[in-house]
Write a protein that holds these residues in place. Structure first.
Motif, mmCIF file in Angstrom:
data_model
loop_
_atom_site.group_PDB
_atom_site.id
_atom_site.type_symbol
_atom_site.label_atom_id
_atom_site.label_comp_id
_atom_site.label_asym_id
_atom_site.label_seq_id
_atom_site.Cartn_x
_atom_site.Cartn_y
_atom_site.Cartn_z
ATOM 1 N N LEU A 80 0.798 -1.219 0.000
ATOM 2 C CA LEU A 80 0.000 0.000 0.000
ATOM 3 C C LEU A 80 0.837 1.278 0.000
ATOM 4 C CD1 LEU A 80 -2.986 -0.828 2.377
ATOM 5 C CD2 LEU A 80 -2.855 -0.975 -0.104
ATOM 6 N N ARG A 81 2.149 1.155 0.016
ATOM 7 C CA ARG A 81 2.996 2.356 0.001
ATOM 8 C C ARG A 81 2.705 3.271 -1.200
ATOM 9 N NH1 ARG A 81 7.419 3.741 3.051
ATOM 10 N NH2 ARG A 81 8.019 2.254 4.678
ATOM 11 N N PRO A 82 2.535 2.730 -2.409
ATOM 12 C CA PRO A 82 2.274 3.631 -3.540
ATOM 13 C C PRO A 82 1.047 4.510 -3.342
ATOM 14 C CG PRO A 82 2.856 1.452 -4.336
ATOM 15 C CD PRO A 82 2.684 1.329 -2.846
ATOM 16 N N THR A 171 -5.113 -0.080 -12.116
ATOM 17 C CA THR A 171 -5.942 0.257 -10.958
ATOM 18 C C THR A 171 -6.254 -0.972 -10.129
ATOM 19 O OG1 THR A 171 -6.951 2.117 -12.137
ATOM 20 C CG2 THR A 171 -8.145 1.245 -10.237
ATOM 21 N N ALA A 172 -6.698 -2.041 -10.794
ATOM 22 C CA ALA A 172 -7.049 -3.267 -10.071
ATOM 23 C C ALA A 172 -5.856 -3.814 -9.300
ATOM 24 C CB ALA A 172 -7.578 -4.308 -11.050
ATOM 25 N N THR A 173 -4.682 -3.704 -9.884
ATOM 26 C CA THR A 173 -3.468 -4.180 -9.210
ATOM 27 C C THR A 173 -3.156 -3.348 -7.979
ATOM 28 O OG1 THR A 173 -2.536 -5.000 -11.301
ATOM 29 C CG2 THR A 173 -0.998 -4.600 -9.488
ATOM 30 N N THR A 179 -2.164 -8.167 -3.880
ATOM 31 C CA THR A 179 -1.114 -7.960 -4.876
ATOM 32 C C THR A 179 0.269 -8.108 -4.237
ATOM 33 O OG1 THR A 179 -2.484 -6.443 -6.187
ATOM 34 C CG2 THR A 179 -0.109 -6.321 -6.497
ATOM 35 N N PRO A 180 1.144 -8.932 -4.814
ATOM 36 C CA PRO A 180 2.518 -9.022 -4.282
ATOM 37 C C PRO A 180 3.207 -7.663 -4.351
ATOM 38 C CG PRO A 180 2.056 -10.817 -5.821
ATOM 39 C CD PRO A 180 0.911 -9.846 -5.939
ATOM 40 N N PRO A 181 4.093 -7.367 -3.414
ATOM 41 C CA PRO A 181 4.745 -6.050 -3.386
ATOM 42 C C PRO A 181 5.415 -5.673 -4.695
ATOM 43 C CG PRO A 181 5.195 -7.241 -1.356
ATOM 44 C CD PRO A 181 4.480 -8.197 -2.255
ATOM 45 N N GLU A 182 6.101 -6.639 -5.325
ATOM 46 C CA GLU A 182 6.807 -6.301 -6.563
ATOM 47 C C GLU A 182 5.830 -5.955 -7.692
ATOM 48 O OE1 GLU A 182 6.476 -10.821 -6.210
ATOM 49 O OE2 GLU A 182 6.974 -9.115 -4.918
ATOM 50 N N ALA A 183 4.657 -6.612 -7.691
ATOM 51 C CA ALA A 183 3.657 -6.306 -8.716
ATOM 52 C C ALA A 183 3.039 -4.935 -8.480
ATOM 53 C CB ALA A 183 2.575 -7.382 -8.729
ATOM 54 N N ALA A 184 2.820 -4.579 -7.209
ATOM 55 C CA ALA A 184 2.264 -3.265 -6.888
ATOM 56 C C ALA A 184 3.218 -2.157 -7.320
ATOM 57 C CB ALA A 184 1.976 -3.169 -5.388
ATOM 58 N N SER A 388 -10.006 -6.628 -2.288
ATOM 59 C CA SER A 388 -9.475 -5.373 -1.769
ATOM 60 C C SER A 388 -10.295 -4.935 -0.567
ATOM 61 C CB SER A 388 -9.530 -4.294 -2.853
ATOM 62 O OG SER A 388 -9.159 -3.033 -2.336
ATOM 63 N N PHE A 389 -9.653 -4.234 0.361
ATOM 64 C CA PHE A 389 -10.409 -3.608 1.442
ATOM 65 C C PHE A 389 -10.489 -2.098 1.214
ATOM 66 C CE2 PHE A 389 -6.018 -3.832 3.000
ATOM 67 C CZ PHE A 389 -5.775 -2.505 3.262
ATOM 68 N N LEU A 390 -9.974 -1.619 0.084
ATOM 69 C CA LEU A 390 -10.068 -0.198 -0.246
ATOM 70 C C LEU A 390 -11.334 0.063 -1.055
ATOM 71 C CD1 LEU A 390 -6.336 0.455 -1.118
ATOM 72 C CD2 LEU A 390 -7.528 1.029 0.999
ATOM 73 N N THR A 391 -11.419 -0.514 -2.241
ATOM 74 C CA THR A 391 -12.646 -0.442 -3.029
ATOM 75 C C THR A 391 -13.105 -1.865 -3.298
ATOM 76 O OG1 THR A 391 -11.412 -0.382 -5.108
ATOM 77 C CG2 THR A 391 -11.999 1.732 -4.112
ATOM 78 N N ILE A 392 -14.397 -2.109 -3.074
ATOM 79 C CA ILE A 392 -14.918 -3.477 -3.158
ATOM 80 C C ILE A 392 -16.187 -3.486 -3.988
ATOM 81 C CG2 ILE A 392 -15.844 -5.413 -1.846
ATOM 82 C CD1 ILE A 392 -14.120 -4.724 0.425
#
Length: 406
Positions: A80-82, A171-173, A179-184, A388-392
């Protein structure tokens, strides 16, 4: 990082079910987010409203006010850093926030949004032509509820049609907590590079779109740096379509589960009320981005120390029986909506609310006018949701159209 805090979301439990269970503990609960990151979560209407209305001296959005993000407590590859650290409208405070919001707000006034109605209606009609041609079993998510908001926001910002799928995938990623950190990080880097290229292209060849307008504001008035402009685009493009995708999906599901409400909406043209009740009943935003306490504060009777991250669980607050009574978990388009926090509250009220309302109202009215016998082709309990727990929202909505085939 390990803690003894309750997990959010819990394993084998939906984020909403987790929130409702945690709400029985307190209005605000300290939880452990994926990655072992602790933060506070507001779960009631009262707690959510207090935080949303908080002044710029108490709840800040600038991540520099979250010590854990910088002292090694939170891993550098936290997915979630990005989102948390991004330089965009959602991470600015005070005068800086007002300046950026004022520039973008010119494109989202009710009058300017209303002027988009003919084009939005045309897009809806074209998409439904394809839905009807596909026949029974067609999935409304990729063909309609997802396609419409992406199409509209990309036209608004001057993004070519061939780039829409990439935007959706990025966006979905980014919003998925699985999502794995490297993919994010890869998705964030790719999206940032795309937006830098878009800005440069619009600077060389401006068009009649919002991106060109923002570039002009930067170049002529020196109000926006390149990073600020890219940050604005990042937030507006993601928030401008992701939330409406799920709003439409939830509305269709709620109407399928509540045929009496569907009949009422059709009979009395109450599609605007359907939109407002859907936003309350199943908000597409489970949790809004973190705020950070600039001082010790008490929210709904719960003390929160200085330097902590605080999230607002919109879905949980919309179902709070203390605010909406015993019928809080019922979908009722006749419900009074004066206290609805669905589009936020206070200085960060959703800037895209007029567009989301217009898109959703037109989409639902046209869908059920053209396909009055539309029905789900799957048990609602079997519908998959975004991870996701951000947008569902629902990932798939196969339907039967209820129309005779030639």
């Amino acid at each position: 990082m390990t803690t003894d805090l309750p997990s959010f979301p819990a394993v084998d439990e939906s984020p909403l079910d987790t929130c409702i269970r945690l709400r029985e503990i307190a209005p605000v609960v300290e939880v452990e987010f994926p990655g072992g990151v602790p933060a506070y979560l507001a779960l009631t209407h009262r707690a959510a409203r207090e935080i949303l209305a908080g002044d710029n001296k108490t709840f800040l959005r600038d991540p520099r006010h979250w010590p854990a993000l910088h002292d090694g407590s939170i891993p550098d590859d936290w997915p979630l850093r990005p989102i948390v650290e991004g330089s965009h409208l959602g991470t600015r405070d005070g005068g800086d926030h007002r300046r950026l919001r004022g520039l973008v707000g010119r494109a989202f006034t009710p009058a300017r949004v209303q002027a988009l109605e003919p084009r939005i209606q045309q897009i809806i009609d074209d998409l439904l032509d394809d839905v009807v041609a596909a026949g029974d079993g067609v999935d409304l998510v990729p063909t309609f509820t997802e396609a419409l908001p992406i199409w509209v926001i990309c036209e608004l910002f001057g993004i070519p049609a061939e780039d829409r799928l990439r935007l959706r995938n990025w966006t979905a990623t980014l919003v998925s907590h699985t999502t794995p950190p490297e993919a994010a990080m890869a998705a964030q880097n790719d999206l940032q590079a795309f937006l830098h290229e878009l800005v440069e292209r619009k600077r060389r060849e401006p068009g009649d779109d919002l991106t060109s307008g923002l570039v002009q504001a930067r170049d002529e008035d020196d109000k926006l740096t390149t990073d600020e402009l890219v940050g604005l685009l990042w937030l507006m493009l993601i928030a401008g379509h992701e939330t409406t995708v799920h709003l439409l999906g939830y509305a269709i599901m709620a109407l399928a589960r509540n045929p009496d409400q569907l009949r009422l909406a059709k009979a009395e043209d109450r599609w605007a009320d359907v939109v407002e009740e859907t936003v309350r009943y199943r908000h597409s935003v489970m949790m809004v981005g973190f705020r950070f306490t600039a001082q010790d504060v008490t929210v709904a009777g719960v003390p929160i120390p200085k330097g902590e991250a605080v999230g607002v669980a919109f879905q949980a607050s919309g179902l709070d029986p203390a605010e909406y009574g015993e019928s809080a978990d019922q979908f009722d388009i006749t419900r009074e909506q004066t206290g609805n926090l669905g589009f936020g509250h206070g200085p960060r009220y959703c800037i895209g609310a007029p567009l989301a309302r217009l898109e959703s109202r037109l989409a639902l009215a046209t869908l059920y006018r053209r396909l009055p016998e539309l029905s789900l082709a799957i048990d609602p309990d079997d519908i998959p949701y975004s991870p996701s727990f951000l947008t569902i929202g629902p990932l798939s909505l196969p339907v039967n159209l209820g129309v005779a085939r030639p």
